[in-house]
Design a protein around this motif. Structure first.
Motif, PDB file in Angstrom:
ATOM      1  N   ALA A  17       0.825  -1.209   0.000  1.00  0.00           N
ATOM      2  CA  ALA A  17       0.000   0.000   0.000  1.00  0.00           C
ATOM      3  C   ALA A  17       0.859   1.260   0.000  1.00  0.00           C
ATOM      4  N   GLU A  18       1.929   1.239   0.792  1.00  0.00           N
ATOM      5  CA  GLU A  18       2.820   2.406   0.855  1.00  0.00           C
ATOM      6  C   GLU A  18       3.517   2.640  -0.476  1.00  0.00           C
ATOM      7  N   LEU A  19       4.003   1.562  -1.103  1.00  0.00           N
ATOM      8  CA  LEU A  19       4.698   1.691  -2.381  1.00  0.00           C
ATOM      9  C   LEU A  19       3.768   2.177  -3.482  1.00  0.00           C
ATOM     10  N   LEU A  20       2.540   1.676  -3.473  1.00  0.00           N
ATOM     11  CA  LEU A  20       1.567   2.120  -4.465  1.00  0.00           C
ATOM     12  C   LEU A  20       1.264   3.604  -4.314  1.00  0.00           C
ATOM     13  N   GLU A  21       1.168   4.070  -3.069  1.00  0.00           N
ATOM     14  CA  GLU A  21       0.931   5.498  -2.827  1.00  0.00           C
ATOM     15  C   GLU A  21       2.067   6.348  -3.370  1.00  0.00           C
ATOM     16  N   ASN A  22       3.252   5.755  -3.408  1.00  0.00           N
ATOM     17  CA  ASN A  22       4.426   6.479  -3.911  1.00  0.00           C
ATOM     18  C   ASN A  22       4.633   6.296  -5.408  1.00  0.00           C
ATOM     19  N   GLY A  23       3.653   5.677  -6.072  1.00  0.00           N
ATOM     20  CA  GLY A  23       3.688   5.616  -7.531  1.00  0.00           C
ATOM     21  C   GLY A  23       4.365   4.407  -8.129  1.00  0.00           C
ATOM     22  N   HIS A  24       4.641   3.371  -7.336  1.00  0.00           N
ATOM     23  CA  HIS A  24       5.323   2.190  -7.860  1.00  0.00           C
ATOM     24  C   HIS A  24       4.324   1.106  -8.261  1.00  0.00           C
ATOM     25  N   GLU A  25       4.781   0.176  -9.106  1.00  0.00           N
ATOM     26  CA  GLU A  25       3.986  -0.992  -9.473  1.00  0.00           C
ATOM     27  C   GLU A  25       4.318  -2.117  -8.501  1.00  0.00           C
ATOM     28  N   VAL A  26       3.292  -2.811  -8.003  1.00  0.00           N
ATOM     29  CA  VAL A  26       3.513  -3.821  -6.970  1.00  0.00           C
ATOM     30  C   VAL A  26       2.777  -5.115  -7.318  1.00  0.00           C
ATOM     31  N   LEU A  27       3.499  -6.228  -7.160  1.00  0.00           N
ATOM     32  CA  LEU A  27       2.898  -7.555  -7.272  1.00  0.00           C
ATOM     33  C   LEU A  27       3.063  -8.273  -5.942  1.00  0.00           C
ATOM     34  N   LEU A  28       1.962  -8.785  -5.402  1.00  0.00           N
ATOM     35  CA  LEU A  28       1.978  -9.559  -4.164  1.00  0.00           C
ATOM     36  C   LEU A  28       1.817 -11.038  -4.490  1.00  0.00           C
ATOM     37  N   ILE A  29       2.696 -11.874  -3.899  1.00  0.00           N
ATOM     38  CA  ILE A  29       2.631 -13.323  -4.105  1.00  0.00           C
ATOM     39  C   ILE A  29       2.433 -14.006  -2.760  1.00  0.00           C
ATOM     40  N   ASP A  30       1.548 -14.998  -2.727  1.00  0.00           N
ATOM     41  CA  ASP A  30       1.400 -15.816  -1.523  1.00  0.00           C
ATOM     42  C   ASP A  30       0.838 -17.173  -1.920  1.00  0.00           C
ATOM     43  N   ILE A  31       1.269 -18.210  -1.197  1.00  0.00           N
ATOM     44  CA  ILE A  31       0.814 -19.576  -1.467  1.00  0.00           C
ATOM     45  C   ILE A  31      -0.502 -19.889  -0.773  1.00  0.00           C
ATOM     46  N   ASP A  32      -0.875 -19.071   0.209  1.00  0.00           N
ATOM     47  CA  ASP A  32      -2.071 -19.310   1.007  1.00  0.00           C
ATOM     48  C   ASP A  32      -3.262 -18.554   0.413  1.00  0.00           C
ATOM     49  N   PRO A  33      -4.297 -19.285  -0.037  1.00  0.00           N
ATOM     50  CA  PRO A  33      -5.473 -18.599  -0.609  1.00  0.00           C
ATOM     51  C   PRO A  33      -6.105 -17.598   0.355  1.00  0.00           C
ATOM     52  N   LYS A  34      -6.011 -17.861   1.659  1.00  0.00           N
ATOM     53  CA  LYS A  34      -6.608 -16.955   2.631  1.00  0.00           C
ATOM     54  C   LYS A  34      -5.882 -15.606   2.667  1.00  0.00           C
ATOM     55  N   ALA A  35      -4.639 -15.576   2.183  1.00  0.00           N
ATOM     56  CA  ALA A  35      -3.859 -14.328   2.196  1.00  0.00           C
ATOM     57  C   ALA A  35      -4.181 -13.447   0.992  1.00  0.00           C
ATOM     58  N   ILE A  36      -4.853 -14.002  -0.002  1.00  0.00           N
ATOM     59  CA  ILE A  36      -5.161 -13.234  -1.206  1.00  0.00           C
ATOM     60  C   ILE A  36      -6.402 -12.384  -0.940  1.00  0.00           C
ATOM     61  N   LYS A  37      -6.171 -11.236  -0.355  1.00  0.00           N
ATOM     62  CA  LYS A  37      -7.252 -10.312   0.017  1.00  0.00           C
ATOM     63  C   LYS A  37      -7.178  -9.092  -0.891  1.00  0.00           C
ATOM     64  N   ILE A  38      -7.648  -9.299  -2.115  1.00  0.00           N
ATOM     65  CA  ILE A  38      -7.484  -8.291  -3.157  1.00  0.00           C
ATOM     66  C   ILE A  38      -8.129  -6.964  -2.775  1.00  0.00           C
ATOM     67  N   ASP A  39      -9.235  -7.032  -2.044  1.00  0.00           N
ATOM     68  CA  ASP A  39      -9.937  -5.800  -1.696  1.00  0.00           C
ATOM     69  C   ASP A  39      -9.145  -4.924  -0.738  1.00  0.00           C
ATOM     70  N   THR A  40      -8.141  -5.489  -0.034  1.00  0.00           N
ATOM     71  CA  THR A  40      -7.349  -4.692   0.910  1.00  0.00           C
ATOM     72  C   THR A  40      -6.323  -3.818   0.201  1.00  0.00           C
ATOM     73  N   VAL A  41      -5.822  -4.305  -0.934  1.00  0.00           N
ATOM     74  CA  VAL A  41      -4.875  -3.524  -1.737  1.00  0.00           C
ATOM     75  C   VAL A  41      -5.295  -3.695  -3.200  1.00  0.00           C
ATOM     76  N   PRO A  42      -6.388  -3.075  -3.597  1.00  0.00           N
ATOM     77  CA  PRO A  42      -6.956  -3.340  -4.928  1.00  0.00           C
ATOM     78  C   PRO A  42      -6.086  -2.896  -6.091  1.00  0.00           C
ATOM     79  N   ARG A  43      -5.216  -1.961  -5.868  1.00  0.00           N
ATOM     80  CA  ARG A  43      -4.380  -1.466  -6.972  1.00  0.00           C
ATOM     81  C   ARG A  43      -3.172  -2.336  -7.237  1.00  0.00           C
ATOM     82  N   ALA A  44      -2.914  -3.289  -6.373  1.00  0.00           N
ATOM     83  CA  ALA A  44      -1.778  -4.191  -6.572  1.00  0.00           C
ATOM     84  C   ALA A  44      -2.152  -5.334  -7.499  1.00  0.00           C
ATOM     85  N   GLU A  45      -1.136  -5.950  -8.106  1.00  0.00           N
ATOM     86  CA  GLU A  45      -1.339  -7.216  -8.802  1.00  0.00           C
ATOM     87  C   GLU A  45      -1.205  -8.330  -7.766  1.00  0.00           C
TER      88      GLU A  45
END
Length: 222
Positions: A17-45
């Motif tokens: 979230a902080e990096l996106l606010e600063n204008g960067h492109e961000v990709l989040l990776i996780d193996i746990d489906p429960k961690a994929i909370k797209i609505d919390t950081v919607p602008r991230a990949e």
């Protein structure tokens, strides 16, 4: 700048979230489906995958990343991700989270880590910084053991008070990078005078920290 973050827990999402606010492109990776909370950081990949697998990192396009942050809650995962990012993909900057202080010695360039961040160490350093005047406090290590970010608050009787920054004979392998004064952050120039109460931030090699401390504080023994 394109940043990949391995670990989409609370820490990884906050960084994203902080990096996106600063204008960067961000990709989040996780193996746990429960961690994929797209609505919390919607602008991230987002990518549901094992960041310790080459196929996953290929899918993530790690070869095109400028920075990889290994931010999972598992030190083993963070080390593997760091090593793969550096050796297989040549990522220029790899930042790794240390969860357990006993593992800190592993997080170095041998494992592909450029900057290791230990939350317990950082918190204890900030506590020391808050209560110490005239003592050199190490805040962060870059490339384990090669350079550190250190801070010292100048006491009133410091020998360098009143001197210009450029006139002080700083030890070799030392750079004054910032002066914190009355709520302001100053980028130091050679003509800036040093004042009592200034918080001085340095990047310095570990070998010269004692010498730097003696130079700045009269309370240190020679």
């Amino acid at each position: 700048m394109r940043v990949t973050i391995a670990g989409a827990g609370a820490v990884g999402r906050s960084i994203a979230a902080e990096l996106l606010e600063n204008g960067h492109e961000v990709l989040l990776i996780d193996i746990d489906p429960k961690a994929i909370k797209i609505d919390t950081v919607p602008r991230a990949e987002w990518l549901l995958a094992d960041a310790c697998e080459i196929s996953s990192l290929d899918e993530a396009g790690l070869a095109d990343c400028h920075v990889v942050v290994a931010a999972s809650g598992d030190d083993k995962v963070n080390l593997v991700v760091s090593l793969l990012a550096k050796t297989e993909y040549g990522v220029p900057r790899v930042v790794a989270r240390i969860n357990h202080p006993k593992n800190e010695w592993l997080f170095n360039e041998s494992w592909g880590v450029d900057v290791a961040v230990s939350t317990p160490r950082l918190l204890s350093a900030l506590v020391e910084e808050a209560v110490s005047v005239g003592d050199l406090v190490r805040l962060m290590t870059f490339r384990q053991g090669q350079a550190n970010l250190v801070e010292l608050t100048l006491p009133e009787d410091a020998p360098v008070v009143g001197h210009r920054a450029g006139s002080v004979p700083w030890p070799a392998d030392t750079a004054l990078v910032a002066i914190l004064r009355e709520g302001r952050v100053l980028v130091p120039s050679a003509d800036d005078p040093l004042e009592a109460g200034d918080e001085l931030m340095f990047v310095a090699s570990q070998e010269v920290e004692e010498e730097l401390g003696r130079l700045l504080s009269p309370h240190r023994s020679a």
